[in-house]
Design a protein around this motif. Sequence first.
Motif, PDB file in Angstrom:
ATOM      1  N   LYS A   4     -25.032 -38.535  61.018  1.00 13.51           N
ATOM      2  CA  LYS A   4     -26.052 -37.541  61.329  1.00 13.51           C
ATOM      3  C   LYS A   4     -26.116 -36.503  60.225  1.00 13.51           C
ATOM      4  N   GLN A   5     -27.300 -36.103  59.858  1.00  8.67           N
ATOM      5  CA  GLN A   5     -27.464 -35.064  58.849  1.00  8.67           C
ATOM      6  C   GLN A   5     -28.692 -34.232  59.202  1.00  8.67           C
ATOM      7  N   ALA A   6     -28.964 -33.258  58.389  1.00 12.70           N
ATOM      8  CA  ALA A   6     -30.148 -32.427  58.592  1.00 12.70           C
ATOM      9  C   ALA A   6     -31.398 -33.275  58.386  1.00 12.70           C
ATOM     10  N   ILE A   7     -32.508 -32.809  58.910  1.00  8.34           N
ATOM     11  CA  ILE A   7     -33.773 -33.538  58.776  1.00  8.34           C
ATOM     12  C   ILE A   7     -34.104 -33.705  57.304  1.00  8.34           C
ATOM     13  N   THR A   8     -34.418 -34.927  56.935  1.00  9.36           N
ATOM     14  CA  THR A   8     -34.820 -35.215  55.565  1.00  9.36           C
ATOM     15  C   THR A   8     -36.277 -35.643  55.560  1.00  9.36           C
ATOM     16  N   PRO A   9     -37.084 -35.051  54.721  1.00  9.73           N
ATOM     17  CA  PRO A   9     -38.499 -35.392  54.718  1.00  9.73           C
ATOM     18  C   PRO A   9     -38.842 -36.635  53.897  1.00  9.73           C
ATOM     19  N   ALA A  10     -37.860 -37.298  53.318  1.00 15.20           N
ATOM     20  CA  ALA A  10     -38.137 -38.396  52.385  1.00 15.20           C
ATOM     21  C   ALA A  10     -38.993 -39.504  52.999  1.00 15.20           C
ATOM     22  N   ARG A  44     -35.163 -38.140  61.257  1.00 15.93           N
ATOM     23  CA  ARG A  44     -34.352 -37.007  61.731  1.00 15.93           C
ATOM     24  C   ARG A  44     -32.938 -37.051  61.174  1.00 15.93           C
ATOM     25  N   GLY A  45     -32.668 -38.003  60.278  1.00 15.23           N
ATOM     26  CA  GLY A  45     -31.366 -38.076  59.627  1.00 15.23           C
ATOM     27  C   GLY A  45     -30.354 -38.944  60.332  1.00 15.23           C
ATOM     28  N   GLN A  46     -30.750 -39.628  61.387  1.00 14.51           N
ATOM     29  CA  GLN A  46     -29.835 -40.497  62.114  1.00 14.51           C
ATOM     30  C   GLN A  46     -29.950 -41.913  61.542  1.00 14.51           C
ATOM     31  N   SER A  48     -27.647 -45.051  59.337  1.00 11.63           N
ATOM     32  CA  SER A  48     -26.352 -45.528  58.858  1.00 11.63           C
ATOM     33  C   SER A  48     -26.428 -45.781  57.354  1.00 11.63           C
ATOM     34  N   PRO A  49     -25.291 -45.782  56.673  1.00  8.73           N
ATOM     35  CA  PRO A  49     -25.295 -46.090  55.243  1.00  8.73           C
ATOM     36  C   PRO A  49     -25.929 -47.459  54.943  1.00  8.73           C
ATOM     37  N   LYS A  50     -25.640 -48.440  55.797  1.00  3.10           N
ATOM     38  CA  LYS A  50     -26.208 -49.780  55.602  1.00  3.10           C
ATOM     39  C   LYS A  50     -27.740 -49.733  55.669  1.00  3.10           C
ATOM     40  N   ARG A  51     -28.263 -49.005  56.635  1.00  2.29           N
ATOM     41  CA  ARG A  51     -29.725 -48.875  56.766  1.00  2.29           C
ATOM     42  C   ARG A  51     -30.316 -48.070  55.612  1.00  2.29           C
ATOM     43  N   ALA A  52     -29.598 -47.069  55.143  1.00  7.99           N
ATOM     44  CA  ALA A  52     -30.095 -46.281  54.012  1.00  7.99           C
ATOM     45  C   ALA A  52     -30.269 -47.169  52.779  1.00  7.99           C
ATOM     46  N   VAL A  53     -29.329 -48.086  52.566  1.00  7.92           N
ATOM     47  CA  VAL A  53     -29.436 -49.022  51.446  1.00  7.92           C
ATOM     48  C   VAL A  53     -30.643 -49.935  51.654  1.00  7.92           C
ATOM     49  N   LEU A  54     -30.861 -50.397  52.884  1.00  4.65           N
ATOM     50  CA  LEU A  54     -32.013 -51.249  53.180  1.00  4.65           C
ATOM     51  C   LEU A  54     -33.322 -50.497  52.942  1.00  4.65           C
ATOM     52  N   VAL A  55     -33.401 -49.257  53.402  1.00  5.99           N
ATOM     53  CA  VAL A  55     -34.610 -48.453  53.190  1.00  5.99           C
ATOM     54  C   VAL A  55     -34.859 -48.290  51.682  1.00  5.99           C
ATOM     55  N   HIS A  64     -29.355 -41.782  48.062  1.00  4.22           N
ATOM     56  CA  HIS A  64     -28.759 -40.447  47.882  1.00  4.22           C
ATOM     57  C   HIS A  64     -29.605 -39.372  48.560  1.00  4.22           C
ATOM     58  N   THR A  65     -30.909 -39.612  48.615  1.00  2.00           N
ATOM     59  CA  THR A  65     -31.808 -38.677  49.279  1.00  2.00           C
ATOM     60  C   THR A  65     -31.660 -38.769  50.791  1.00  2.00           C
ATOM     61  N   LEU A  66     -31.435 -39.988  51.283  1.00  2.99           N
ATOM     62  CA  LEU A  66     -31.318 -40.197  52.724  1.00  2.99           C
ATOM     63  C   LEU A  66     -29.967 -39.768  53.276  1.00  2.99           C
ATOM     64  N   LEU A  67     -28.898 -40.022  52.524  1.00  2.00           N
ATOM     65  CA  LEU A  67     -27.542 -39.691  52.983  1.00  2.00           C
ATOM     66  C   LEU A  67     -26.704 -39.123  51.843  1.00  2.00           C
ATOM     67  N   PRO A  68     -27.013 -37.920  51.394  1.00  2.00           N
ATOM     68  CA  PRO A  68     -26.250 -37.348  50.274  1.00  2.00           C
ATOM     69  C   PRO A  68     -24.775 -37.122  50.603  1.00  2.00           C
ATOM     70  N   GLU A  69     -24.445 -36.922  51.875  1.00  2.00           N
ATOM     71  CA  GLU A  69     -23.048 -36.699  52.238  1.00  2.00           C
ATOM     72  C   GLU A  69     -22.221 -37.979  52.129  1.00  2.00           C
ATOM     73  N   VAL A  70     -22.879 -39.129  52.081  1.00  2.00           N
ATOM     74  CA  VAL A  70     -22.185 -40.405  51.936  1.00  2.00           C
ATOM     75  C   VAL A  70     -22.252 -40.893  50.489  1.00  2.00           C
ATOM     76  N   PHE A  71     -23.447 -40.837  49.895  1.00  2.00           N
ATOM     77  CA  PHE A  71     -23.674 -41.399  48.561  1.00  2.00           C
ATOM     78  C   PHE A  71     -23.635 -40.362  47.447  1.00  2.00           C
ATOM     79  N   GLY A  72     -23.464 -39.096  47.791  1.00  2.00           N
ATOM     80  CA  GLY A  72     -23.488 -38.036  46.794  1.00  2.00           C
ATOM     81  C   GLY A  72     -24.900 -37.502  46.633  1.00  2.00           C
ATOM     82  N   PRO A  73     -25.034 -36.374  45.967  1.00  2.00           N
ATOM     83  CA  PRO A  73     -26.363 -35.780  45.788  1.00  2.00           C
ATOM     84  C   PRO A  73     -27.220 -36.666  44.879  1.00  2.00           C
ATOM     85  N   PRO A  74     -28.547 -36.542  45.030  1.00  2.00           N
ATOM     86  CA  PRO A  74     -29.431 -37.304  44.146  1.00  2.00           C
ATOM     87  C   PRO A  74     -29.123 -37.009  42.688  1.00  2.00           C
ATOM     88  N   VAL A  75     -29.148 -38.048  41.880  1.00  2.00           N
ATOM     89  CA  VAL A  75     -28.854 -37.910  40.460  1.00  2.00           C
ATOM     90  C   VAL A  75     -30.103 -37.383  39.763  1.00  2.00           C
TER      91      VAL A  75
END
Length: 80
Positions: A4-10, A44-46, A48-55, A64-75
């Motif tokens: 879970k993270q803050a709302i991301t508008p990506a 809404r930021g809910q 998973s890392p696996k789904r973020a990679v798929l997206v 990195h935009t979807l889950l910066p707390e897992v993948f680090g901040p956007p480069v």
Amino acid sequence: METKQAITPAIALYREKHDGMTLAEFGKLFTPPVDKSTVSRWERGQISPKRAVLVERVTGIPRHTLLPEVFGPPVTEAAE
């Protein structure tokens, strides 16, 4: 495991830039398609890392935009 993270508008911005794509239309980009309620949770930021990679693979939205707390901040390129 979903993270879970803050709302991301990506995802919402992606949909807006693609002729105001609906949640359901965005869900149909995936194989198998995902329900609009799932897309809403992703927005809404809910997500998973696996789904973020798929997206990222399907849309080009950086994981990195979807889950910066897992993948680090956007480069970003360093200013010289």
